[in-house]
Each structure stands twice: as C-alpha cells, then as structure tokens.
Design a protein around this motif. Sequence first.
Motif, PDB file in Angstrom:
ATOM      1  N   LEU A 196       0.839  -1.378  -0.166  1.00  0.00           N
ATOM      2  CA  LEU A 196      -0.165  -0.008   0.144  1.00  0.00           C
ATOM      3  C   LEU A 196       0.765   1.291   0.093  1.00  0.00           C
ATOM      4  O   LEU A 196       1.858   0.993   0.569  1.00  0.00           O
ATOM      5  CB  LEU A 196      -0.863   0.096   1.145  1.00  0.00           C
ATOM      6  CG  LEU A 196      -2.020  -0.861   1.486  1.00  0.00           C
ATOM      7  CD1 LEU A 196      -2.840  -0.867   2.798  1.00  0.00           C
ATOM      8  CD2 LEU A 196      -3.080  -0.911   0.245  1.00  0.00           C
ATOM      9  N   ASN A 197       0.375   2.236  -0.746  1.00  0.00           N
ATOM     10  CA  ASN A 197       1.049   3.627  -0.507  1.00  0.00           C
ATOM     11  C   ASN A 197       2.421   3.610  -1.126  1.00  0.00           C
ATOM     12  O   ASN A 197       3.267   4.237  -0.567  1.00  0.00           O
ATOM     13  CB  ASN A 197       0.835   4.302   0.861  1.00  0.00           C
ATOM     14  CG  ASN A 197      -0.414   4.638   1.286  1.00  0.00           C
ATOM     15  OD1 ASN A 197      -1.277   4.695   0.558  1.00  0.00           O
ATOM     16  ND2 ASN A 197      -0.702   4.812   2.568  1.00  0.00           N
ATOM     17  N   GLY A 198       2.649   2.952  -2.038  1.00  0.00           N
ATOM     18  CA  GLY A 198       4.123   2.815  -2.868  1.00  0.00           C
ATOM     19  C   GLY A 198       4.921   1.928  -2.015  1.00  0.00           C
ATOM     20  O   GLY A 198       6.188   1.789  -2.341  1.00  0.00           O
ATOM     21  N   GLY A 199       4.387   0.949  -1.091  1.00  0.00           N
ATOM     22  CA  GLY A 199       5.255  -0.085  -0.687  1.00  0.00           C
ATOM     23  C   GLY A 199       5.903  -0.932  -1.627  1.00  0.00           C
ATOM     24  O   GLY A 199       5.343  -1.333  -2.599  1.00  0.00           O
ATOM     25  N   ALA A 200       7.057  -1.514  -1.213  1.00  0.00           N
ATOM     26  CA  ALA A 200       7.544  -2.591  -2.266  1.00  0.00           C
ATOM     27  C   ALA A 200       6.806  -3.918  -2.248  1.00  0.00           C
ATOM     28  O   ALA A 200       6.209  -4.367  -1.563  1.00  0.00           O
ATOM     29  CB  ALA A 200       8.936  -3.023  -1.536  1.00  0.00           C
ATOM     30  N   PHE A 201       6.885  -4.373  -3.649  1.00  0.00           N
ATOM     31  CA  PHE A 201       6.243  -5.643  -3.941  1.00  0.00           C
ATOM     32  C   PHE A 201       7.031  -6.735  -3.296  1.00  0.00           C
ATOM     33  O   PHE A 201       8.145  -6.551  -3.055  1.00  0.00           O
ATOM     34  CB  PHE A 201       5.963  -5.769  -5.246  1.00  0.00           C
ATOM     35  CG  PHE A 201       4.964  -6.730  -5.824  1.00  0.00           C
ATOM     36  CD1 PHE A 201       3.568  -6.668  -5.713  1.00  0.00           C
ATOM     37  CD2 PHE A 201       5.504  -8.289  -6.096  1.00  0.00           C
ATOM     38  CE1 PHE A 201       2.897  -7.819  -5.975  1.00  0.00           C
ATOM     39  CE2 PHE A 201       4.581  -9.207  -6.667  1.00  0.00           C
ATOM     40  CZ  PHE A 201       3.362  -8.941  -6.398  1.00  0.00           C
ATOM     41  N   CYS A 202       6.407  -7.893  -2.928  1.00  0.00           N
ATOM     42  CA  CYS A 202       7.189  -9.102  -2.347  1.00  0.00           C
ATOM     43  C   CYS A 202       8.590  -9.403  -3.371  1.00  0.00           C
ATOM     44  O   CYS A 202       8.153  -9.602  -4.685  1.00  0.00           O
ATOM     45  CB  CYS A 202       6.371 -10.199  -2.176  1.00  0.00           C
ATOM     46  SG  CYS A 202       4.701  -9.951  -1.174  1.00  0.00           S
ATOM     47  N   GLU A 203       9.414  -9.855  -2.620  1.00  0.00           N
ATOM     48  CA  GLU A 203      10.635 -10.330  -3.523  1.00  0.00           C
ATOM     49  C   GLU A 203      10.614 -11.987  -3.640  1.00  0.00           C
ATOM     50  O   GLU A 203       9.935 -12.488  -2.575  1.00  0.00           O
ATOM     51  CB  GLU A 203      11.721 -10.009  -2.972  1.00  0.00           C
ATOM     52  CG  GLU A 203      12.196  -8.489  -2.874  1.00  0.00           C
ATOM     53  CD  GLU A 203      13.471  -8.194  -2.453  1.00  0.00           C
ATOM     54  OE1 GLU A 203      14.329  -9.107  -2.088  1.00  0.00           O
ATOM     55  OE2 GLU A 203      13.936  -6.977  -2.262  1.00  0.00           O
ATOM     56  N   GLY A 204      10.853 -12.353  -4.743  1.00  0.00           N
ATOM     57  CA  GLY A 204      10.607 -14.006  -4.962  1.00  0.00           C
ATOM     58  C   GLY A 204       9.868 -14.208  -5.844  1.00  0.00           C
ATOM     59  O   GLY A 204       9.103 -13.694  -6.624  1.00  0.00           O
ATOM     60  N   MET A 205       9.663 -15.661  -5.872  1.00  0.00           N
ATOM     61  CA  MET A 205       8.764 -16.160  -7.074  1.00  0.00           C
ATOM     62  C   MET A 205       7.413 -16.552  -6.346  1.00  0.00           C
ATOM     63  O   MET A 205       7.363 -17.054  -5.211  1.00  0.00           O
ATOM     64  CB  MET A 205       9.354 -17.649  -7.399  1.00  0.00           C
ATOM     65  CG  MET A 205      10.806 -17.648  -7.871  1.00  0.00           C
ATOM     66  SD  MET A 205      10.895 -16.309  -9.433  1.00  0.00           S
ATOM     67  CE  MET A 205       9.695 -17.446 -10.724  1.00  0.00           C
ATOM     68  N   SER A 206       6.473 -16.143  -7.420  1.00  0.00           N
ATOM     69  CA  SER A 206       4.965 -16.569  -6.692  1.00  0.00           C
ATOM     70  C   SER A 206       4.432 -17.898  -7.138  1.00  0.00           C
ATOM     71  O   SER A 206       3.466 -18.261  -6.726  1.00  0.00           O
ATOM     72  CB  SER A 206       4.009 -15.263  -7.524  1.00  0.00           C
ATOM     73  OG  SER A 206       4.185 -15.600  -8.873  1.00  0.00           O
ATOM     74  N   VAL A 207       5.355 -18.536  -8.032  1.00  0.00           N
ATOM     75  CA  VAL A 207       4.890 -19.818  -8.323  1.00  0.00           C
ATOM     76  C   VAL A 207       6.150 -20.834  -8.265  1.00  0.00           C
ATOM     77  O   VAL A 207       7.184 -20.502  -8.677  1.00  0.00           O
ATOM     78  CB  VAL A 207       4.184 -20.008  -9.775  1.00  0.00           C
ATOM     79  CG1 VAL A 207       4.104 -21.429  -9.981  1.00  0.00           C
ATOM     80  CG2 VAL A 207       3.178 -19.156  -9.827  1.00  0.00           C
ATOM     81  N   GLN A 208       5.999 -21.999  -7.659  1.00  0.00           N
ATOM     82  CA  GLN A 208       6.981 -23.028  -7.718  1.00  0.00           C
ATOM     83  C   GLN A 208       6.705 -24.219  -8.284  1.00  0.00           C
ATOM     84  O   GLN A 208       5.352 -24.606  -8.207  1.00  0.00           O
ATOM     85  CB  GLN A 208       7.259 -23.397  -6.229  1.00  0.00           C
ATOM     86  CG  GLN A 208       8.307 -22.432  -5.455  1.00  0.00           C
ATOM     87  CD  GLN A 208       8.746 -22.958  -4.202  1.00  0.00           C
ATOM     88  OE1 GLN A 208       8.111 -23.912  -3.531  1.00  0.00           O
ATOM     89  NE2 GLN A 208       9.952 -22.416  -3.651  1.00  0.00           N
TER      90      GLN A 208
END
Length: 836
Positions: free
Chosen positions: A231-243
């Motif tokens: 939210l409010n420009g926070g960083a998106f998650c690092e890493g893979m969303s699918v394994q």
Amino acid sequence: DNDKEPVDAYIVKSNPIKLRCQARPALQIFFKCNGEWVHQSQHMSQEHTDLTTGLKIREVMINVSRQQVEDFHGPEDYWCLCVAWSHLGTSKSRKATVRIAYLRKNFEQDPQGTEVPLNGMIVLHCRPPEGVPVAEVDWLKNEENLSFDDGNIMEKKGDHNLIISEARLSDSGNYTCVASNIVAKRRSATATVIVYVNGGWSSWTDWSPCNVRCGRGVQKRSRTCTNPAPLNGGAFCEGMSVQKSTCNTVCPGVENSSDVALYSGLAAGVVTVVLLIVAVTLYRRSQSEYGVDVIDSSALTGGFQSFSFKTSRQANPLLINSSMQPDLTVSRTYTSPMCFQDSIDKELMAERSLLDPLPDLKVKAFTVSSGVTERAEYHVMSHPQTFPRGLAPDYRGVAVGTTLGKRGKNLFSPHVSLTPRLPLHRATAVFGHAGGRLVVPNTGISLLVPHGGIAEDTTWEMYMSINQEDSSTASDDGSEIFLSPAVTYGPPGLDLSYPIAMTIAHCAEVAADNWTIRLKRHIQDNKWEEVMSVNEESTSCYCLLEAQKCHVLLEHPGRYALVGEPLNQEAGKRLRLAVFGSPDASNSLGFTLRVYCVDDTPHAFQEVAVGERSRGGRLLEEPKMMLFKANTFSLQVSIQDVPQLLWSIKPFTTCQEFSFSQVWASNQHPLQCAFTLERYSHSSSQLSCKISIRQVTGKEQILQVYTSVVENEKGVVPFFTQSDCTITSQTGSRAFKIPLSIRQRISTTFDTANANGKDWQLLAQKLHIDRNLCYFACQESPSSVILTLWEAQHPDSGDLDSLASALEEISKVHSPKAVSLSCSKEERDSEFTKLA
C-alpha cells in the motif's frame, strides 16, 4: 507591606501598557524606571479603606509607551519598580520588565514530508519563528487540531518535535505546525506523511495434482503478495510467486513390478540414445553438403569477434528464396557479440593458447543471412576436473550464464538476456593450479587466486557474493559503521597453498588520520570478530588501504567487511548523489524526481540504478560525490528554479531532509527524497530545475536537471559504461599481467637474501607495499605473495611499466653482478622489455 507588585508586560503594536502597584498601609507610592524616578505628574493614584482591617490601601499606576521602550538603550530590558512609604518605613517591589512583543514570519525549521513503513517512527521537526514572548506550538493534521490523547503520539516540548512512535495507516496526512503568541499566529509549510506497507507473501497453496496420469510430470503451488498487500507505494514481495516440482505417477499395472520397470527404463534409455546418435549422424551428413569451414578460431577469445566463413560451391536447397543465388566465390564475415560466462572453457583456452594453436578446437555455429543458411562447427576438447564433494555453494540467485559446475557448462547463450533486473551479487568460477581472477561486475569487488595456490590435478569451484546485512553497525554500542559491503568467498573447505587477494571498494575518506578502520570477519547472526586493524601489523592477513578500495590477503574463506570508528568530527565518508525521474503512472501530467544519497561504492549505486531501471526511471544527471563528515547533522535537499508558469510542486514542499543517522550508518536500503511535480498542460514537455543538497556545516552540491518528460522507456540512460558481456572470471595466464616465467624468476631471485640486501624486503619497498613486512616474512615465498598483491593492486596491463621501472631501479642501485636475474645483461634487458 506591599499587596500587589508590578508584573512583566508586553507592548503589542503601539498600544501603551499600564503598570500597577498597590500597598497597605502607605502614605506615598512612586515608580522608579531604569534607575530614575518617574515624575509625580505621570502617576495616577487612588485610595480606599480595607473594611476588615481599617487600613488605607493606596494603588498607583503609570503608562509605558512603545516609544519609551524603544528609546531606552541599556544593558538589560526596560524595567520599573515601585517604592512605598508609611509610618513603618520604606518598601521596594520587584522589578517588572517591559518588552515589545513580536512574532517573525518565517519558521526557523519547517517540518519535512516523509515516507515511513507501517509501525515505523515518524519524527516531524518544527522550530517556530523567533518571537517575544516565545511562541506556543500546536499541530494540525489535515487542517484539524491534532489530539495528543493517544499515547502513540507525543510532542517533545523542548524542541517542538512531533513524534509518532508506531506509525499506522491512519497517520498518513498533511501536518502543519502552528506557532502563536499575543501578537500573531503563523503556519509552517505543510509536511506530507505517507505510511506505506511493504507487501508480504501469503502461505503457499497445496501442491497441485501431477499434470500427467502416468510417468513423470510437473506439479506446482503458488502464493500471492497479499499478506499484506503493498500500500501507498510499498515494495512488492521479492521472490517467486509460483514453484514447480517434478512428480512421478505410477502407471497402472506395474505397481508390483519394480524390476520390470527398471529394465524397461534401461531398455528405453538405450533405444533413445541409439536413435539420437543415428539422427545426429544423418543430420550431419545431410548438412555437410551445405557446410562451411571455420577460418578463424580466435573467435573463442571473447568479446566482439569476426567470423569468416567460406560458403560451399554446391547448390543450397535450404535457400529461403531459391531465385536468389549466392556468390559462391566470396567469403562472408559475420560480427556478433560473444559472451563467455563459463570459466572452464576460458581456462581451457588460456592454458592451451600459450602451447599450441588448439588443433582440436572447432566450433559449430548456425546462422541465416542474405537468404543463405550457413553453419560452422566447433569441437571443444574435454577438460578433466576434480570437484571436492559436499562443498558446493548455494547457487540460488546466480544469473543465467554463470558457471554452475561442470554440468552447467554453456558455451554460447545467444538468446539469454544478460541485463539483470536486479544487481548481480554473486560470481562463480572453477579454478585450478593455474589460478585466476573472479569479479562481481559493477561492484568494485574482485578475487585473485595466485598461480600455484591450488594443488595440481585439483580444481575448486569458488564463488564470491555480496551480503545485505540486517544491521547498519558492526558493534553493539554502534560506534563502528560499515564502510564497505560484506563480501563472502568460498567454499568453506577451500585448501590454498598461498593466500588469495581480495579487493573491496569502500567509502571512507582516508586522506587524514581521522578513522580507525578494521577488517572484520562474520561469526554468527550479527556478530563480527576483528581480524586486524589496517594501520597495525599482523601475521594473519595483510591490508593495503587505498583511497577508494582495500586489497586484502586472506587464507581462510568467510564473510569479510571493512568497518570504521571515527576518531574525531573531521572523519568523513564519501556519498554518491544522483537524481532520477519517471512519469507518474496515475497522472499523465505528473512527474517525480527522486534524489538518492548512497555510499560512494560501485555496489551501492548499482542497486539504485538497476532498481530505477526496473521501474522505468532514468538518470537525469551524472552522479556527484559529496563528503559527509561526522560533525554534520543532516543533509537538506531542496528543489529550485522550477518554471512556475509551467509546473507546480505537489504538495508545496520544496525542501526535505536526510537525518544524520540515516546517512552515516545506512547500508540496507538506498535513501531518497522525492519531489512530485505537475505540469499545467501536455504541451509543457520540458522540465528544467536544480536540486541543491547542502550539509548543515558543509558545502553545497548542485544537481542540474534538464529533461523531456515525454521520453519513453527506450530513452532510458544506460547506467554503466561496461558491456553487458562483462566476463566475470579469467583463468590461467590471461588473469595475470606478469608473465609466469618472469614471475617465477623474480620470486626465485628475491626470496633468497644476499650480502647486498637485494631480497624480497627491497622488492616490497620499491613496490610501496612494505608497511607490514612481518606478514610476508611468514610466507613460504614472500616475493610471490608480494607480486600477488601487486597484481590485485594493478589490474590494468599498462601498469607493467611501473613494475619494470622498479626492477630497473633496483639494478641501478646495486652492482650489476649482485642483481643478475640468473641471466646475461642482454637477456635481462630483453626480459624487462618484454615485461614492460
């Protein structure tokens, strides 16, 4: 006995004030101002009787005008007291001061907008305008009075700071500092506070069913960046969303026939191999009619090379346009980028290139140009390797094309993009007895493995990586800060006969003795142990500190970093300042300028540059360097000269601040100030302004911005001058500037002392690396280790002149007979010429 004494008063504008004095019993009361009696005519008096005691009460008043106060020029404020007489004697009152009240317009410090993570601390500074009496301070949030009933919000009365200990989303808003006294009320500039939330991964879903009903298949699971969502420009998650994972489903009917399955699998494998061999053979025969011969095998030397191919004189049935007949008498030359990321192949070429012209080396290529399908054939000789087991490093995060052991060999990767989205923080390569060099591109980090450091018939797969530390200080009391990235090299069980040389870039200003700089080794968690101080002598390692980098001789793998403790307020560290810009995705008329302040190391700026490139930002001016000293309390960043008729700043904040602690001990995330601008129309495509970064007690740096806001991502300015085909490793003779034969002759000559003092100590002195001689004295071959350090210090081939000059200087100082390098003068001069 005085009942009422005069009190301090303030003159507002031009209105006079009244001073009152009351006493009982009193026959007379007179005022005395600034040591002089006030004339009786200026007194106004009245008298009445106290009904309880029957005593007469006398009250006297005088007027004091603004003119009287302004005309008084004394060592203290304008003052008055009163003296009362009665039959009991004389009594004096206290002094009452009279001052002219005012409140200046400009705040001494306006609160600055900031972005903080959820549950982080918000600190808004406010220093009200100068005034008499001293102004009271109140805070507004979104134009409403801020309530301090919540224990999470507090105001530090001494310096009027607004502190929110744990930021919540509801704390986002526009904050204004309001100062007021009896004269006027002033409002500060509005500070916009944004509380952002970094994204977090949800739990993994269950593995999906295998996608095949029989045999080997694939199953997968997924997760989403919703715990919480950014939210409010926070960083998106690092890493893979699918394994994804391989799975095996037992085929019906063979559950109890493991032997049958085994033999069936072996039979199927044999049949497959046979068919593959037959297919390749037939394919080669069918293509031999249209084959080409490799004319220049130097194509394997890396970089951009020219390939000359002779076309076959026979007709080519694979022509795209059969009506186009190629010129069968002319050789064609193709030029294309070749990137060698596999150190095994480079080691092969480096060792073989000095012995023979690689008679067994051929390369197969396949290209289509001008309607002609052409190919060339390369055969790579086998190269036996010995890999110690159980010591392989963790390769997660290694970019495609980096050496991943023998099985990961990939000679050409023409379809793989070598421009990473994130900075490359790791490099690996396989080294043998010939040694080599390992480089982490664009970071100022490298490793030199000396010739003979690894035993013969043995190879080690070595790696270097840069670690992101969780803490910004290297000591429990916070007195030491990181001056370089934390660098790990391995594998842990590495066995070396000679120390390796590691080069680390740092950001300390080492021109004066203002620092205590130490090399530290990571133990566990956030614990570090000191290896040595760079200014002290040690037999465990050697540190050669230069202006922007440090060369370290090490014998044990591990994680190392340079840390520093300032000795005085003049201790400084170099900062790299840069301004990036990008259009706002949510507003077609918006444009954002982001000012970064990072340590002056290639690694630190690379993180910013690659991060900006991934989000579509572009560098608006070459980065500038600034020296930040220990006695500097903050950096103030302001935007100036914005064309007001074409652009407006949203919100109206033209100055922001980096706190001292952020700049001084920051190595986790790049710091930034952001200015959001909005143009009044689409025709306003050009933006020109300047960003001023000023230290409280230092100099000012100007970043000049001139850009077109309608440029697309194709216009992104490249951040590095190096080619994307950067070679991360070199092995064998190509990794060293000193030819091996000359290196061995120098070591043999100087390792043995003689009566004329021509030994390794003199060699170290002439090469200016003689500070810690006790370290070299403990080595089996001091001269060899000295030359390893010299190689790390001088990576450019042109520096060989300095080594040749040092050797010639030694030969001039001592007698020719004493300095003979076991050869005649003509041979020695020839060697010097070759070396230079």
